[in-house]
Design a protein around this motif. Structure first.
Motif, PDB file in Angstrom:
ATOM      1  N   GLN A  99       0.816  -1.206   0.000  1.00  0.00           N
ATOM      2  CA  GLN A  99       0.000   0.000   0.000  1.00  0.00           C
ATOM      3  C   GLN A  99       0.856   1.264   0.000  1.00  0.00           C
ATOM      4  O   GLN A  99       0.490   2.275  -0.621  1.00  0.00           O
ATOM      5  CB  GLN A  99      -0.942  -0.007   1.210  1.00  0.00           C
ATOM      6  CG  GLN A  99      -2.024  -1.063   1.136  1.00  0.00           C
ATOM      7  CD  GLN A  99      -3.137  -0.829   2.138  1.00  0.00           C
ATOM      8  OE1 GLN A  99      -3.466   0.312   2.456  1.00  0.00           O
ATOM      9  NE2 GLN A  99      -3.744  -1.899   2.622  1.00  0.00           N
ATOM     10  N   THR A 100       1.981   1.233   0.683  1.00  0.00           N
ATOM     11  CA  THR A 100       2.858   2.405   0.724  1.00  0.00           C
ATOM     12  C   THR A 100       3.459   2.677  -0.646  1.00  0.00           C
ATOM     13  O   THR A 100       3.522   3.833  -1.101  1.00  0.00           O
ATOM     14  CB  THR A 100       3.961   2.208   1.772  1.00  0.00           C
ATOM     15  OG1 THR A 100       3.360   1.916   3.043  1.00  0.00           O
ATOM     16  CG2 THR A 100       4.820   3.450   1.910  1.00  0.00           C
ATOM     17  N   ARG A 101       3.904   1.637  -1.310  1.00  0.00           N
ATOM     18  CA  ARG A 101       4.443   1.808  -2.667  1.00  0.00           C
ATOM     19  C   ARG A 101       3.370   2.339  -3.616  1.00  0.00           C
ATOM     20  O   ARG A 101       3.640   3.200  -4.463  1.00  0.00           O
ATOM     21  CB  ARG A 101       4.995   0.477  -3.172  1.00  0.00           C
ATOM     22  CG  ARG A 101       6.314   0.062  -2.512  1.00  0.00           C
ATOM     23  CD  ARG A 101       6.722  -1.342  -2.922  1.00  0.00           C
ATOM     24  NE  ARG A 101       8.083  -1.654  -2.482  1.00  0.00           N
ATOM     25  CZ  ARG A 101       8.621  -2.870  -2.535  1.00  0.00           C
ATOM     26  NH1 ARG A 101       7.907  -3.896  -3.011  1.00  0.00           N
ATOM     27  NH2 ARG A 101       9.862  -3.071  -2.121  1.00  0.00           N
ATOM     28  N   GLU A 102       2.174   1.830  -3.462  1.00  0.00           N
ATOM     29  CA  GLU A 102       1.083   2.282  -4.324  1.00  0.00           C
ATOM     30  C   GLU A 102       0.748   3.752  -4.059  1.00  0.00           C
ATOM     31  O   GLU A 102       0.516   4.526  -4.992  1.00  0.00           O
ATOM     32  CB  GLU A 102      -0.140   1.410  -4.080  1.00  0.00           C
ATOM     33  CG  GLU A 102      -1.243   1.587  -5.093  1.00  0.00           C
ATOM     34  CD  GLU A 102      -2.270   0.474  -5.002  1.00  0.00           C
ATOM     35  OE1 GLU A 102      -3.011   0.454  -3.999  1.00  0.00           O
ATOM     36  OE2 GLU A 102      -2.325  -0.371  -5.914  1.00  0.00           O
ATOM     37  N   ALA A 103       0.731   4.136  -2.772  1.00  0.00           N
ATOM     38  CA  ALA A 103       0.456   5.536  -2.437  1.00  0.00           C
ATOM     39  C   ALA A 103       1.508   6.454  -3.037  1.00  0.00           C
ATOM     40  O   ALA A 103       1.199   7.553  -3.525  1.00  0.00           O
ATOM     41  CB  ALA A 103       0.401   5.701  -0.918  1.00  0.00           C
ATOM     42  N   GLN A 104       2.761   6.022  -3.013  1.00  0.00           N
ATOM     43  CA  GLN A 104       3.829   6.830  -3.606  1.00  0.00           C
ATOM     44  C   GLN A 104       3.640   6.951  -5.112  1.00  0.00           C
ATOM     45  O   GLN A 104       3.812   8.035  -5.682  1.00  0.00           O
ATOM     46  CB  GLN A 104       5.191   6.213  -3.298  1.00  0.00           C
ATOM     47  CG  GLN A 104       6.344   7.054  -3.832  1.00  0.00           C
ATOM     48  CD  GLN A 104       7.703   6.462  -3.492  1.00  0.00           C
ATOM     49  OE1 GLN A 104       7.788   5.399  -2.893  1.00  0.00           O
ATOM     50  NE2 GLN A 104       8.755   7.148  -3.873  1.00  0.00           N
ATOM     51  N   GLU A 105       3.275   5.859  -5.755  1.00  0.00           N
ATOM     52  CA  GLU A 105       3.042   5.898  -7.200  1.00  0.00           C
ATOM     53  C   GLU A 105       1.913   6.865  -7.555  1.00  0.00           C
ATOM     54  O   GLU A 105       1.938   7.504  -8.621  1.00  0.00           O
ATOM     55  CB  GLU A 105       2.708   4.494  -7.708  1.00  0.00           C
ATOM     56  CG  GLU A 105       3.885   3.530  -7.684  1.00  0.00           C
ATOM     57  CD  GLU A 105       3.470   2.092  -7.980  1.00  0.00           C
ATOM     58  OE1 GLU A 105       2.256   1.868  -8.210  1.00  0.00           O
ATOM     59  OE2 GLU A 105       4.336   1.213  -7.962  1.00  0.00           O
TER      60      GLU A 105
END
Length: 323
Positions: A99-105
């Motif tokens: 989820q953190t990687r997705e939020a950054q994207e």
């Protein structure tokens, strides 16, 4: 982001909900138009940053698709003018990292991150969790979501001393004013501790140079008051005359206490936190938070009356300081 970038009034915002959001059949409950309007309004009101998808943001009851929609809409609405942090708290480290990687994207510059909520963590587990997420997401700033009740963890000085060695941990949504001096000493300027707006002046009096930021869920009732608090306290520090700041913070506190059942029953508040905060925001009239998502849809009516009084009180004070 760095610690030096964390300054001023940070709004805690809900995830605006459609009218059918309390129905478990509903599959798309994010009111994107209200997300856009509220985020733009916060930016225009002078808010310095936004924290989202915590308890009030209903991180536990949104689907992944709804989180993506909310984050993408909110980031677009900021137009890069202020930092937007999207909470990515989940039940385990791997899901949190996804989820953190997705939020950054999607454009978020940081995460407001609490501990996994199944088993209560010990010190070793808690510190390793933040280290693992930081290693997996090296370009994502981390705001530690230090909610003692939600995560059943003390967030003691020993914890702060250890996570201060993680470069991505630059700030914390914080409530432990009695231990602030010790926590500041332990972290050596590596973590900015943000208290709630009603406790901001107390934090400033501990360290007026470093403690120059706070969080505000009241900002969703009218962000102009949160910005006003920031400016009045800054003026007090510059002049060393805290009379006006103390009066303002006293008035702010009066708007908050009706939100807590019985004035001080935080155990009851923690049972109904989401519903109480959303009712407060709805009553404030500046933002449409909408209904709660299941299963957290019930709040005793007498508690809701206090939440409405709190929202109206914030709105009235905001109107007063604008006059």
């Amino acid at each position: 982001m760095t610690v030096e970038d964390v300054q001023g009034a940070w709004a805690i915002m809900p995830t605006p909900a459609t009218d059918d959001a309390s129905d478990w059949h509903a599959t798309d409950t994010v009111d994107a138009d209200e997300v856009t309007r509220a985020v733009k309004g916060m930016v225009e009101a002078g808010i310095d940053g936004i924290l989202s998808l915590g308890t009030l943001g209903e991180c536990a009851t949104l689907t992944r698709d709804e989180k993506r929609k909310f984050i993408g809409t909110a980031v677009e609405a900021t137009e890069g003018r202020i930092p937007f942090f999207a909470g990515t708290t989940a039940l385990g480290t791997r899901e949190t990292i996804e989820q953190t990687r997705e939020a950054q994207e999607l454009g978020a510059v940081g995460t407001m991150l609490g501990l996994p909520m199944w088993c209560a963590a010990d010190m070793t587990t808690a510190v390793k969790f933040y280290k693992d997420v930081a290693e997996a997401c090296p370009d994502m700033a981390i705001c530690v979501y230090a909610n003692h009740a939600a995560f059943r963890f003390a967030f003691a000085t020993e914890f702060w001393e250890q996570v201060a060695d993680i470069p991505q941990v630059i700030m914390a949504k914080y409530g432990a004013i009695p231990t602030l001096a010790a926590d500041l000493a332990a972290t050596k300027g590596q973590v900015k501790f943000l208290p709630i707006e009603s406790m901001y002046l107390e934090a400033v009096k501990v360290d007026s140079e470093f403690c120059n930021a706070f969080w505000s869920s009241g900002a969703a009732c009218d962000p102009s008051l949160a910005s006003h608090i920031r400016d009045v306290v800054a003026a007090a520090v510059a002049s060393n005359d805290f009379t006006a700041a103390e009066e303002l913070i006293g008035e702010v506190g009066k708007t908050l206490w009706p939100l807590i059942p019985g004035g001080n029953n935080f155990d009851e508040f923690n049972k109904y936190n989401i519903g109480l905060e959303k009712e407060r925001i709805n009553a404030g009239g500046w933002m449409k938070a909408g209904p709660c998502r299941p299963p957290y849809t019930y709040v005793p009516e007498e508690y809701l009356d206090g939440a409405r009084a709190s929202g109206r009180g914030w709105a009235e004070l905001a109107k007063k300081v604008k006059a």
